[in-house]
Design a protein around this motif. Structure first.
Motif, PDB file in Angstrom:
ATOM      1  N   ASN A   1       0.739  -1.342   0.020  1.00  0.00           N
ATOM      2  CA  ASN A   1      -0.104  -0.038  -0.082  1.00  0.00           C
ATOM      3  C   ASN A   1       0.853   1.337   0.049  1.00  0.00           C
ATOM      4  O   ASN A   1       0.668   2.185   0.681  1.00  0.00           O
ATOM      5  CB  ASN A   1      -0.962   0.138   1.021  1.00  0.00           C
ATOM      6  CG  ASN A   1      -2.123  -1.228   0.901  1.00  0.00           C
ATOM      7  OD1 ASN A   1      -2.546  -1.311   0.046  1.00  0.00           O
ATOM      8  ND2 ASN A   1      -2.009  -1.862   2.138  1.00  0.00           N
ATOM      9  N   GLN A   2       2.099   1.173  -0.754  1.00  0.00           N
ATOM     10  CA  GLN A   2       2.807   2.564  -0.864  1.00  0.00           C
ATOM     11  C   GLN A   2       3.479   2.368  -2.244  1.00  0.00           C
ATOM     12  O   GLN A   2       3.472   1.526  -2.915  1.00  0.00           O
ATOM     13  CB  GLN A   2       3.907   2.278   0.256  1.00  0.00           C
ATOM     14  CG  GLN A   2       3.481   2.664   1.774  1.00  0.00           C
ATOM     15  CD  GLN A   2       4.430   2.369   2.653  1.00  0.00           C
ATOM     16  OE1 GLN A   2       5.594   2.908   2.482  1.00  0.00           O
ATOM     17  NE2 GLN A   2       4.267   1.962   3.754  1.00  0.00           N
ATOM     18  N   LEU A   3       3.853   3.706  -2.589  1.00  0.00           N
ATOM     19  CA  LEU A   3       4.568   3.916  -3.791  1.00  0.00           C
ATOM     20  C   LEU A   3       5.768   4.230  -3.409  1.00  0.00           C
ATOM     21  O   LEU A   3       6.047   5.302  -2.479  1.00  0.00           O
ATOM     22  CB  LEU A   3       3.928   5.089  -4.425  1.00  0.00           C
ATOM     23  CG  LEU A   3       4.679   5.646  -5.603  1.00  0.00           C
ATOM     24  CD1 LEU A   3       4.818   4.719  -6.921  1.00  0.00           C
ATOM     25  CD2 LEU A   3       4.089   7.122  -6.233  1.00  0.00           C
ATOM     26  N   CYS A   4       6.779   3.967  -3.851  1.00  0.00           N
ATOM     27  CA  CYS A   4       8.146   3.961  -3.653  1.00  0.00           C
ATOM     28  C   CYS A   4       9.045   4.424  -4.980  1.00  0.00           C
ATOM     29  O   CYS A   4       8.891   3.924  -5.858  1.00  0.00           O
ATOM     30  CB  CYS A   4       9.029   2.872  -3.163  1.00  0.00           C
ATOM     31  SG  CYS A   4       8.445   2.186  -1.731  1.00  0.00           S
ATOM     32  N   LEU A   5       9.607   5.757  -4.986  1.00  0.00           N
ATOM     33  CA  LEU A   5      10.207   6.190  -5.840  1.00  0.00           C
ATOM     34  C   LEU A   5      11.655   6.313  -5.610  1.00  0.00           C
ATOM     35  O   LEU A   5      11.966   6.776  -4.745  1.00  0.00           O
ATOM     36  CB  LEU A   5       9.843   7.578  -6.260  1.00  0.00           C
ATOM     37  CG  LEU A   5       8.347   7.886  -6.518  1.00  0.00           C
ATOM     38  CD1 LEU A   5       7.877   9.316  -6.677  1.00  0.00           C
ATOM     39  CD2 LEU A   5       7.901   6.884  -7.802  1.00  0.00           C
ATOM     40  N   TYR A   6      12.672   5.884  -6.357  1.00  0.00           N
ATOM     41  CA  TYR A   6      14.113   5.921  -6.116  1.00  0.00           C
ATOM     42  C   TYR A   6      14.785   6.695  -7.345  1.00  0.00           C
ATOM     43  O   TYR A   6      14.615   6.670  -8.136  1.00  0.00           O
ATOM     44  CB  TYR A   6      14.548   4.320  -6.145  1.00  0.00           C
ATOM     45  CG  TYR A   6      13.956   3.349  -5.403  1.00  0.00           C
ATOM     46  CD1 TYR A   6      14.500   3.057  -4.082  1.00  0.00           C
ATOM     47  CD2 TYR A   6      12.863   2.769  -5.962  1.00  0.00           C
ATOM     48  CE1 TYR A   6      13.595   2.221  -3.244  1.00  0.00           C
ATOM     49  CE2 TYR A   6      12.091   1.897  -4.977  1.00  0.00           C
ATOM     50  CZ  TYR A   6      12.688   1.662  -3.677  1.00  0.00           C
ATOM     51  OH  TYR A   6      11.702   0.686  -2.880  1.00  0.00           O
ATOM     52  N   ASP A   7      15.938   7.272  -6.913  1.00  0.00           N
ATOM     53  CA  ASP A   7      16.598   7.772  -7.925  1.00  0.00           C
ATOM     54  C   ASP A   7      17.803   7.414  -8.208  1.00  0.00           C
ATOM     55  O   ASP A   7      18.882   7.718  -8.896  1.00  0.00           O
ATOM     56  CB  ASP A   7      17.062   9.318  -7.230  1.00  0.00           C
ATOM     57  CG  ASP A   7      18.094   9.487  -5.884  1.00  0.00           C
ATOM     58  OD1 ASP A   7      18.483   8.328  -5.563  1.00  0.00           O
ATOM     59  OD2 ASP A   7      18.315  10.385  -5.461  1.00  0.00           O
TER      60      ASP A   7
ATOM     61  N   PHE B   1      17.027  14.467  -3.677  1.00  0.00           N
ATOM     62  CA  PHE B   1      16.403  13.512  -4.783  1.00  0.00           C
ATOM     63  C   PHE B   1      16.601  14.081  -6.132  1.00  0.00           C
ATOM     64  O   PHE B   1      16.214  15.195  -6.276  1.00  0.00           O
ATOM     65  CB  PHE B   1      14.923  13.289  -4.431  1.00  0.00           C
ATOM     66  CG  PHE B   1      14.436  12.108  -5.159  1.00  0.00           C
ATOM     67  CD1 PHE B   1      14.193  10.885  -4.666  1.00  0.00           C
ATOM     68  CD2 PHE B   1      13.539  12.451  -6.256  1.00  0.00           C
ATOM     69  CE1 PHE B   1      13.829   9.749  -5.377  1.00  0.00           C
ATOM     70  CE2 PHE B   1      13.010  11.273  -7.149  1.00  0.00           C
ATOM     71  CZ  PHE B   1      13.055  10.075  -6.422  1.00  0.00           C
ATOM     72  N   ARG B   2      17.220  13.188  -6.920  1.00  0.00           N
ATOM     73  CA  ARG B   2      17.723  13.767  -8.331  1.00  0.00           C
ATOM     74  C   ARG B   2      16.628  13.464  -9.376  1.00  0.00           C
ATOM     75  O   ARG B   2      16.355  14.659  -9.718  1.00  0.00           O
ATOM     76  CB  ARG B   2      18.878  13.115  -8.787  1.00  0.00           C
ATOM     77  CG  ARG B   2      20.156  13.438  -7.836  1.00  0.00           C
ATOM     78  CD  ARG B   2      21.325  12.800  -8.303  1.00  0.00           C
ATOM     79  NE  ARG B   2      21.478  11.182  -8.478  1.00  0.00           N
ATOM     80  CZ  ARG B   2      21.744  10.371  -7.595  1.00  0.00           C
ATOM     81  NH1 ARG B   2      21.939  10.604  -6.463  1.00  0.00           N
ATOM     82  NH2 ARG B   2      21.550   9.215  -8.075  1.00  0.00           N
ATOM     83  N   ALA B   3      16.243  12.389  -9.588  1.00  0.00           N
ATOM     84  CA  ALA B   3      15.239  12.120 -10.465  1.00  0.00           C
ATOM     85  C   ALA B   3      14.701  10.635 -10.467  1.00  0.00           C
ATOM     86  O   ALA B   3      15.566   9.812  -9.724  1.00  0.00           O
ATOM     87  CB  ALA B   3      15.842  12.187 -12.012  1.00  0.00           C
ATOM     88  N   ILE B   4      13.493  10.139 -10.757  1.00  0.00           N
ATOM     89  CA  ILE B   4      12.921   8.863 -10.900  1.00  0.00           C
ATOM     90  C   ILE B   4      13.588   8.045 -11.683  1.00  0.00           C
ATOM     91  O   ILE B   4      13.392   8.235 -12.614  1.00  0.00           O
ATOM     92  CB  ILE B   4      11.552   8.933 -11.216  1.00  0.00           C
ATOM     93  CG1 ILE B   4      10.871   9.984 -10.067  1.00  0.00           C
ATOM     94  CG2 ILE B   4      10.866   7.657 -10.798  1.00  0.00           C
ATOM     95  CD1 ILE B   4       9.269  10.108 -10.134  1.00  0.00           C
ATOM     96  N   MET B   5      14.592   7.069 -11.171  1.00  0.00           N
ATOM     97  CA  MET B   5      15.234   6.314 -12.072  1.00  0.00           C
ATOM     98  C   MET B   5      14.594   4.829 -11.847  1.00  0.00           C
ATOM     99  O   MET B   5      14.513   4.057 -12.853  1.00  0.00           O
ATOM    100  CB  MET B   5      16.597   6.190 -11.637  1.00  0.00           C
ATOM    101  CG  MET B   5      17.342   7.217 -11.822  1.00  0.00           C
ATOM    102  SD  MET B   5      17.375   8.023 -13.515  1.00  0.00           S
ATOM    103  CE  MET B   5      18.491   6.814 -14.101  1.00  0.00           C
TER     104      MET B   5
END
Length: 131
Positions: free
Chosen positions: A37-43, A70-74
């Motif tokens: 139940n979470q969205l994870c974005l990684y740079d 945080f740079r960009a969604i990779m």
């Protein structure tokens, strides 16, 4: 517990309480599966680097406002019950354009090196929310 860990734990708890989002600075902590139940974005590619976690299901946020590190969604992992969308701001038109869909249950370990969500006005929206 060291003072660094106590400080990190206190900051994490505050971020969860305030907006339902968390930024993890340490790549070692960012490794591993995204909670349910979470969205994870990684740079970083392959779910590494700084991480933003969101539990929101009908809201938008500016990734660059969550953390200046945080740079960009990779890479991403969407375990929310709703889709998410990255919206890029178009300075020429003064509006937004949908850039990348992140479907429910979807993930990507490498988005191909784009500057996804890297610019000041870019937003990530979940559910039916729009910028």
């Amino acid at each position: 517990m060291t003072w660094k860990r106590k400080t990190t734990a206190a900051a994490s708890a505050l971020l969860f309480a305030v907006g339902g989002m968390l930024v993890t600075a340490s790549p070692a902590v960012a490794d591993g599966p995204c909670p349910a139940n979470q969205l994870c974005l990684y740079d970083g590619r392959h779910f590494t680097g700084n991480r933003i976690i969101s539990r929101s299901t009908n809201a938008c946020f500016y990734p660059q406002d969550v953390s200046d590190r945080f740079r960009a969604i990779m890479s991403y992992d969407n375990n929310l019950p709703v889709h998410a969308m990255v919206w890029s701001y178009r300075y020429d038109t003064g509006g937004y354009s949908a850039t990348r869909a992140m479907p429910t249950g979807g993930f990507s370990s490498d988005n191909g090196g784009t500057n996804l969500g890297a610019f000041e006005m870019d937003q990530v929206c979940m559910g039916h929310a729009r910028p």
